[in-house]
Scaffold this active site. Sequence first.
Site, PDB file in Angstrom:
ATOM      1  N   GLY A   1      -8.740  -1.092 -57.149  1.00  0.00           N
ATOM      2  CA  GLY A   1      -8.609  -0.255 -56.164  1.00  0.00           C
ATOM      3  C   GLY A   1      -9.205   1.201 -56.530  1.00  0.00           C
ATOM      4  CB  CYS A   2     -10.430   4.171 -54.645  1.00  0.00           C
ATOM      5  SG  CYS A   2      -9.247   4.186 -53.264  1.00  0.00           S
ATOM      6  CE1 TYR A   3      -6.027   8.458 -54.019  1.00  0.00           C
ATOM      7  CE2 TYR A   3      -5.307   6.826 -52.703  1.00  0.00           C
ATOM      8  CZ  TYR A   3      -5.537   7.944 -52.765  1.00  0.00           C
ATOM      9  OH  TYR A   3      -5.633   8.957 -51.748  1.00  0.00           O
TER      10      TYR A   3
ATOM     11  CB  THR B   1     -11.238   2.866 -60.509  1.00  0.00           C
ATOM     12  OG1 THR B   1     -11.123   1.507 -60.059  1.00  0.00           O
ATOM     13  CG2 THR B   1     -12.273   3.165 -61.523  1.00  0.00           C
TER      14      THR B   1
ATOM     15  CG  MET C   1     -13.463   8.125 -59.583  1.00  0.00           C
ATOM     16  SD  MET C   1     -13.079   6.481 -59.419  1.00  0.00           S
ATOM     17  CE  MET C   1     -12.489   5.888 -58.080  1.00  0.00           C
TER      18      MET C   1
END
Lengths: 346, 346, 346, 346
Positions: free
Chosen positions: A149-151, A153, A312
């Site tokens: 997932g984005c968070y 990572t 990011m």
Amino acid sequence: MIKAGIIGSTGYAGAELVRLLMQHKHAEIKWYGSRSYIDKKYYEVFQNMFEIVEDKCLDDNMEELSSAVDVIFTATPQGLCASLVNEEVLSKVKIIDLSADFRIKDVNIYEKWYGIEHKSPQFIDEAVYGLCEINREKIKGARLIANPGCYPTCSILSIYPMAKEGIIDTDTIIIDAKSGTSGAGRGAKVNNLYCEVNENIKAYGVTTHRHTPEIEEQLSYASGREVILNFTPHLVPMNRGILVTAYASLKKSVSYEEIKSIYDRYYKEEKFVRVLDKGVCPETRWVEGSNYVDVNFQIDERTNRIIMMGAMDNLVKGAAGQAVQNMNLMFGLEETEGLLQVPMFP
Amino acid sequence: MIKAGIIGSTGYAGAELVRLLMQHKHAEIKWYGSRSYIDKKYYEVFQNMFEIVEDKCLDDNMEELSSAVDVIFTATPQGLCASLVNEEVLSKVKIIDLSADFRIKDVNIYEKWYGIEHKSPQFIDEAVYGLCEINREKIKGARLIANPGCYPTCSILSIYPMAKEGIIDTDTIIIDAKSGTSGAGRGAKVNNLYCEVNENIKAYGVTTHRHTPEIEEQLSYASGREVILNFTPHLVPMNRGILVTAYASLKKSVSYEEIKSIYDRYYKEEKFVRVLDKGVCPETRWVEGSNYVDVNFQIDERTNRIIMMGAMDNLVKGAAGQAVQNMNLMFGLEETEGLLQVPMFP
Amino acid sequence: MIKAGIIGSTGYAGAELVRLLMQHKHAEIKWYGSRSYIDKKYYEVFQNMFEIVEDKCLDDNMEELSSAVDVIFTATPQGLCASLVNEEVLSKVKIIDLSADFRIKDVNIYEKWYGIEHKSPQFIDEAVYGLCEINREKIKGARLIANPGCYPTCSILSIYPMAKEGIIDTDTIIIDAKSGTSGAGRGAKVNNLYCEVNENIKAYGVTTHRHTPEIEEQLSYASGREVILNFTPHLVPMNRGILVTAYASLKKSVSYEEIKSIYDRYYKEEKFVRVLDKGVCPETRWVEGSNYVDVNFQIDERTNRIIMMGAMDNLVKGAAGQAVQNMNLMFGLEETEGLLQVPMFP
Amino acid sequence: MIKAGIIGSTGYAGAELVRLLMQHKHAEIKWYGSRSYIDKKYYEVFQNMFEIVEDKCLDDNMEELSSAVDVIFTATPQGLCASLVNEEVLSKVKIIDLSADFRIKDVNIYEKWYGIEHKSPQFIDEAVYGLCEINREKIKGARLIANPGCYPTCSILSIYPMAKEGIIDTDTIIIDAKSGTSGAGRGAKVNNLYCEVNENIKAYGVTTHRHTPEIEEQLSYASGREVILNFTPHLVPMNRGILVTAYASLKKSVSYEEIKSIYDRYYKEEKFVRVLDKGVCPETRWVEGSNYVDVNFQIDERTNRIIMMGAMDNLVKGAAGQAVQNMNLMFGLEETEGLLQVPMFP
């Protein structure tokens, strides 16, 4: 040439996959899956692709797709990939799942936090958590990748060296995260309208966000003990970018230099993780459009805490870029192929 | 490998040049000129370049620079390039000037609109107006390129086929243009502060903007008669992008198909000009980060006017991208080298 | 105390009516109509109203409403007001319609541009076009007000003195308008999502926008001859604000002072129209949250054209504020009551 | 009528004071101080004030001013108010200082965190910390008010009931705050340019922000013990608004209802503090332009922590609004006079 298919190519993450793969030397997209836009030209959905992509959108047919391509990216709502995958498919094609279906090893935790039944728990064990900097070797041999997932990572890469080295008390971790609005997807919802998001900041999913157990699981592996933490995401009026500000108590007094040398040791060889100079805070503007994660930290001697920060692009390293990075590893390519875009500013 | 030097590398256009040249196969930057940041590491000014550019900023010394590189880009305030260039320099190095110093052939017009004395009018004649789609052959042999302004690039490419073919009454041209804020530069001015620009739109330089005579001159060449027009720029709360909405009366009744076929004839072979499908309006979001200009038109039978529209990224096709395109032409490279970035959305 | 009912109180214009009427000394809202949110507390839809409005949303029942209140505001989609109004209703209550149903006197033009059948053309003649600065006296005695559109309000007030005094050639009028996103309404559409609007500018409805005939009709009355013009709206990434940049040829040479004195003559006594100082361009940021329209002009001697500019808040003077101004006139109150909010900046 | 003077009237906080005082029934501004714009018309600096304020800007002369007005607001850089105030001035006029000069009781802490010498420490004791909800009675009799900082106002009001009632372990408090860009002031700095702030989020002043000791001091008074905490501010691409997300460990297990009843007890009678319904997170959009602070909390049983949240407009309750609230108390007026603006959305 690697033949790639995308299921869910007309969401923001799917579109970013298209952008990146169009600039990849050894891959070509053979299947633009999109249940919502079947038979519509892809560029009519995303006009940036005019004169670049001529294909039409196709149905999300994993069976047929598995015979036509070498790798399938699923950029779809939770549960869909798990409902489509099976042994026959996996015997023919590699799958990189950008949804959460195979990220969490304990199926009960998945079902509790996501509120849906897992349709193919038999593949959870096999799936590799595709955080390249940490699971590189396993990824190379995998058939099924759970793209992080984005968070998670951004959170994990910011905290990992401290958790792994036992520098922080993992009972005290608090992650306060901020995301651009593309993370909310392209669904037509009042809450995501321009006038609702613009000139506003809010927390959401407080104590209940689904990325919480994913972060906890990975930090538990790192630290060797069960990690329970607070994770609070916020919605920021910008298109792209995630910023993580994480707090933890230090287990003992350490110097800036000691911590810096640990971060350097973990990330010096990592192309996509940049440990910033002393005193420089990560900012999302400096990574936009690129696969970089910028990390740094600040020690607070007054409170004996460390503040760990990471920035990011949620659609690149937080989704499509990391998926391509995984593909590169799985197919024995240069890990950075197609991912060396210089961050765009302003 | 072409060795490039940039004078004024720490403005927005200069920084965009760095971004593009870092991804160019046959060019390398040897000189990061920046009078304001001499001896400072370039990445400390633009953190996106961390671990990408290691060089320090140098003074703006064109003499020294002309011996060190093959091409000099000047991304500097009006008047500076004209004050630095001389025959010796031009005999050693090619110059691509992103300022307005050599764009206007009539030095009186330049001095009147820009309010400064031109320091080297002897080179104006030689300089080639670097709008590649129109002056391609001349550019190939040039020593000194006047890289077009951002508004003129978008305005001219939108209107050019209509002016050239005599379709429109050039006495009736009105250009209403809108630009993102990066066009205002990186100078620290109250008017460009976030809170002043955000949640606002305004016209500025009404009837007096310096890009007016530049557009007029080029459209005069195209139409074979003197063109005087209205040009009104507006400041839009976004980082990048220029949108041109231009109006003119049709000299006679024409059909959509006739006009479309003219635009297609002019731009079919042009990689960076995309003539959109019928009814699709250009939008800046679809060209962001790329060298594309999207153009289209709408005929209004009620008023017998044509509305010509164009959208592009002011920092790419409107500045740094076009400069690289010029460089490619001047050095016999593939015109598109380093310029095939897929537009980034969102 | 005037009792007011709102049909369509949960759109952006409806919500702005609530904001303004909550600060009005002589009006109170008795009916928060909202078909989509029946029985939901109003503040649960708009949390800014928490502890300010305790009422629940009610159905859009004009019959019942007409017995309960003194004035009904309809902030609803085109066609709804026309389908609900009848003689009995009008005999009991005053109606201020924020939709377009009664703005255009020629029903054929309405039906052509709006693509729907008009359900009560018998009231079109009676309806008064509620542009207070122009139709003040008629408004005072009206039962049914057609509250002007947002673009028309700003366009007409910017151009009116020039058209009325015969200064401009009305065959040459071109209006290039720019609007914030609240003008697009609160409907959940992909095109209005944050990531689609942010970092973008586009024209839309080119040659076909429905506000065109409304502007043409009013300027025809002003100039005493039929006006056909070009009107091009653009979507700007901001919440509120409309900017109009209008062009026309001057019929004869005039000085700045002559034009200025005309604008001053028309607007000196108008509280809500501010004619700016020489050289100052209207900007939307200076009128945000207020009922002001800022206008100014620039003469271009080179092209013999005048550029007329106007800026206002589309939700206030362009919708709810003008509706309240109309209410004040209809009920014999001070015209400015409840409308003296100082513009909010930044 | 209270006669008011503003020193520093052309910063964002000063301009907001003007906006609010223009709508105040019992106050009028007699002195628009602005060292940068002496003799310039105030409306030429802020065009929203055109036809509203006719005065010119004057020098920052506190001596002269103290004879001309009843109350002086100082919206100036740190140190200026302390350098201007003296016994004679204070004997003639009330002072509400929006800078930090008199907020911190321990002059050593002030001088250490602010890096400047305090020029009138003899008045620190007398000064009252103007957080109206907490120090109401003391404010009424004060001559010198230290108007609280923006972050402290939002942080303290969010946490105060929990600290005061001993519900949380004050050693564990972490405050993660986010602010719109108007908080950075109107100075012309590259870091605050539109293109630098837009599409970005960053932390700044990590472990070193000057509002830290101010929050600590007030929470120490509340809890009766020394509080040392982490405070991390972030810059958000929006004009107005502060959001606080604060974390602390619970000293014992408590229910939602218990905590809710405490917040209600503290704030039920407070007009400007709204305790939201269960599960509703504060958002800055719902308080914009108003003097409200919206607060709420979420208990996390998994980690035994409470997340306390607050949202307010940094220029109103965080600066000018609170200053007016203090003025109202000091002059025996209704506390809410001039402060009942309904929040503006969108």
